[in-house]
Design an enzyme around this catalytic site. Structure first.
Site, short mmCIF file in Angstrom:
data_model
loop_
_atom_site.label_atom_id
_atom_site.label_comp_id
_atom_site.label_asym_id
_atom_site.label_seq_id
_atom_site.Cartn_x
_atom_site.Cartn_y
_atom_site.Cartn_z
N LYS A 4 0.95 -0.70 0.41
CA LYS A 4 -0.23 -0.37 0.27
C LYS A 4 0.94 1.70 0.43
O LYS A 4 0.24 2.11 -1.46
CB LYS A 4 -0.83 0.04 1.26
N ASP B 170 17.57 -6.29 1.64
CA ASP B 170 18.33 -5.23 2.38
C ASP B 170 20.25 -6.78 2.25
O ASP B 170 19.48 -7.82 2.42
CB ASP B 170 17.84 -5.24 3.22
N CYS C 148 45.39 16.68 6.03
CA CYS C 148 44.45 18.25 5.67
C CYS C 148 44.61 18.14 7.44
O CYS C 148 45.67 18.24 7.38
CB CYS C 148 43.38 18.07 4.88
N LEU C 149 43.84 18.48 7.90
CA LEU C 149 44.21 19.00 9.16
C LEU C 149 45.11 18.15 10.31
O LEU C 149 45.87 18.58 10.97
CB LEU C 149 43.05 19.38 10.35
N HIS D 16 43.61 15.64 0.88
CA HIS D 16 42.45 14.45 0.54
C HIS D 16 42.10 13.38 -0.02
O HIS D 16 41.89 13.15 -1.01
CB HIS D 16 40.79 14.74 0.58
N GLU E 178 41.69 10.31 0.56
CA GLU E 178 40.42 9.42 0.51
C GLU E 178 39.21 9.78 -0.33
O GLU E 178 38.59 8.18 -0.64
CB GLU E 178 40.06 9.75 2.09
#
Ligand code: GLN
Length: 535
Positions: free
Chosen positions: A190, A241, A383-384, A509, A511
């Protein structure tokens, strides 16, 4: 011109619309077609760059410097194509551009309206994605859920596009939920029926339904959905799932979703080379070893804030048949509470300090870096993380006790990390960072060179502050190596400490460039050494 696939979502948010869109793109690419992806985000921020990671998770950066939704990270990791500025568009961007045109007088006295001015602007973004990418398919995900006020104008634009281009050039995929009612033991259609009715009310008849469900849909349910939603049965795909999201493209492939799409477009169903993906899934499902990596950050309760970093660690893990367990370490707790670092990092074989902004938790991250350096634990700073590694080294090895970044202490005596002079006048927060690809030259005989095995690389950036070159000498004298430099602007890109088994940090970065089948060299080396540490 490209063919266009639009992916909408109904019933609830968080159904995996982004993964659905990426999986479709992956399957079409595997059939030999060129694909490009795009996301519309119906919020009024111009880009997510100024939004808190708590609100929005990570900001993903494309090679050409667009600050985008984290879904673009999923897209790039799945389809292994570089996306660009036209891949992410927000309502804020659309509005600003329409208002700018109105002020310029482009509309020649017309009353500027949602239809046609805003809708045309949205349609232009879809066409821009096609013309900049020259792709056979542009797959566009519409953020939000059908029924939201915010996304209506996007759906109106897509309705018009279908009307303009027809069914052979456009295809609508609607992602919905089929809930399971435990009491009666039934899957319920539904909510999906209503969602499709709502979409039809906006003038859009979906061509494909992707149904998120806990169990496979049986024939009767598909027949029912087909009848009520006016969609061919073979165009109703279940998205059961899964434990491992990489399984999803394979599940769609087994239900011939790519063939359904190609048939509607009247395109040749070329042979699919999906085997490489099946190999990846087998590998991920059967990892032999495990290693714990400590990730020290201030947004650790919200894992989405570090999603690309975590994915990159996992990619490197796949290469070494190793599952990565993350030890989430809250940098603020490390800073404020008198914790025993030995206990915190007891089982961690590597320490990573990712990017971040602002002064909260900084001293905690520095403590973690000291611990990694002094205890020979593999360390990767991003980075940082690189900026703090320099501050840590200056303070604790070079004796520059007041070393700091002007981001945290504007008046520090030793601004090891500082703004470049041309950035000092910038007042706007949005879009003013050093963004996107910059060149980096790697010195021979360094760890960086060993990892990359290349002298000239390009990496993606997102930061404002830089290493202050007046401190290079003293850090070098004490054993730091500046192994990667942007020669054009003379900026430090990679630092390393060679008296340590693996200590490396970069201003960019990495990543954003790691892929499941191709881990990034810095992550590869970091995980390889962390595994070595544990054996
Ligand atoms: N806050 C630092 C800067 O602006 C680092 C940014 C980051 O880690 N992305 O330079």
């Amino acid at each position: 011109m490209s063919r266009f696939i639009f992916v909408t979502g109904g019933v609830v948010s968080g159904l995996g619309k982004g993964i659905t869109a990426s999986s479709i793109a992956l399957l079409l690419k595997a059939r030999g077609y060129k694909v490009f992806m795009q996301k519309f985000d119906p919020y009024i921020n111009v880009d997510p760059g100024t939004m808190s990671p708590y609100q929005h998770g990570e900001v993903y950066v494309t090679y050409d410097g667009a600050e985008t939704d984290l879904d673009l990270g999923h897209y790039e990791r799945f389809i292994d194509e570089e996306l660009n500025y036209s891949s992410n568009c927000t309502t804020g961007k659309i509005f600003s551009s329409v208002i700018e045109k109105e002020r310029r007088g482009d509309y020649l006295g017309a009353t500027v309206q949602f239809v046609p001015h805003i809708t045309n602007e949205i349609k232009n973004k879809v066409f821009e994605a096609s013309s900049t990418s020259h792709a056979d398919f542009v797959i566009t995900e519409i953020g939000g859920t059908i029924g939201d006020i915010e996304s209506q104008v996007y759906l109106e634009s897509l309705r018009q596009l279908r009307n303009d281009l027809g069914k052979e050039k456009t295809l609508f995929v609607h992602t919905t939920l089929i809930p399971y009612i435990y009491g009666s033991g039934e899957l319920k259609t539904k909510p999906t029926q209503h969602s499709v009715i709502e979409l039809r009310g906006l003038g859009i008849q979906p061509d494909v339904l992707v149904c998120r469900c806990p169990y496979k849909l049986d024939d009767d349910i598909k027949k029912k959905l087909s009848l009520y939603c006016s969609i061919d049965k073979q165009n109703i795909i279940d998205a059961v799932d899964v434990k491992n999201i990489y399984q999803i493209p394979l599940n769609f492939y087994n239900q011939k979703l790519d063939e359904v799409i190609l048939k509607q477009f009247n395109l040749e169903i070329k042979k699919s080379n999906i085997d490489y993906w099946q190999d990846l899934v087998n590998k991920v499902d059967n990892l032999k070893d495990e290693v714990e990596i400590a990730l020290v950050g201030k947004y650790v309760e919200l894992h989405d804030a570090y999603i690309s970093v975590v994915e990159s660690l996992k990619h490197a893990g796949y290469k070494y048949n190793t599952k990565i367990n993350i030890n989430w370490v809250d940098s603020e707790k490390l800073e404020k509470e008198n914790l025993n670092l030995k206990d915190i990092f007891k089982n961690s074989k590597g320490i990573i300090v990712p990017g971040g902004f602002g002064s909260r938790g900084i001293e905690g991250k520095i403590k973690a870096i000291t611990y990694a350096r002094e205890n020979n634990i593999p360390f990767l700073g991003l980075c940082l993380g690189m900026q703090l590694a320099c501050i840590e080294f200056a303070r604790n090895v070079c004796g520059i006790t007041t070393a700091n970044s002007t981001e945290f202490d504007e008046l520090t005596n030793d601004p090891i990390i500082d703004l470049m002079s041309d950035q000092k006048q910038i007042i706007n927060m949005g879009g003013t960072l050093r963004l996107g690809n910059y060149d980096c030259k790697i010195k021979k005989d360094t760890l960086a060179y060993k990892l990359y095995n290349e002298e000239n690389i390009k990496e993606r950036h997102r930061h404002r502050y830089e290493f202050n070159n007046s401190y290079r000498n003293i850090l070098e004298k004490n054993g730091f190596v500046f192994s990667g430099i942007n020669e054009k602007a003379n900026l430090v890109e990679i630092v390393e400490y060679q008296k340590h088994p693996f200590f490396i940090a970069c201003q960019f970065h990495p990543e954003f460039k790691s892929r499941p089948t191709r881990p990034h060299p810095l992550f590869d080396g970091f995980i390889k050494n962390s595994i070595k540490k544990s054996s």
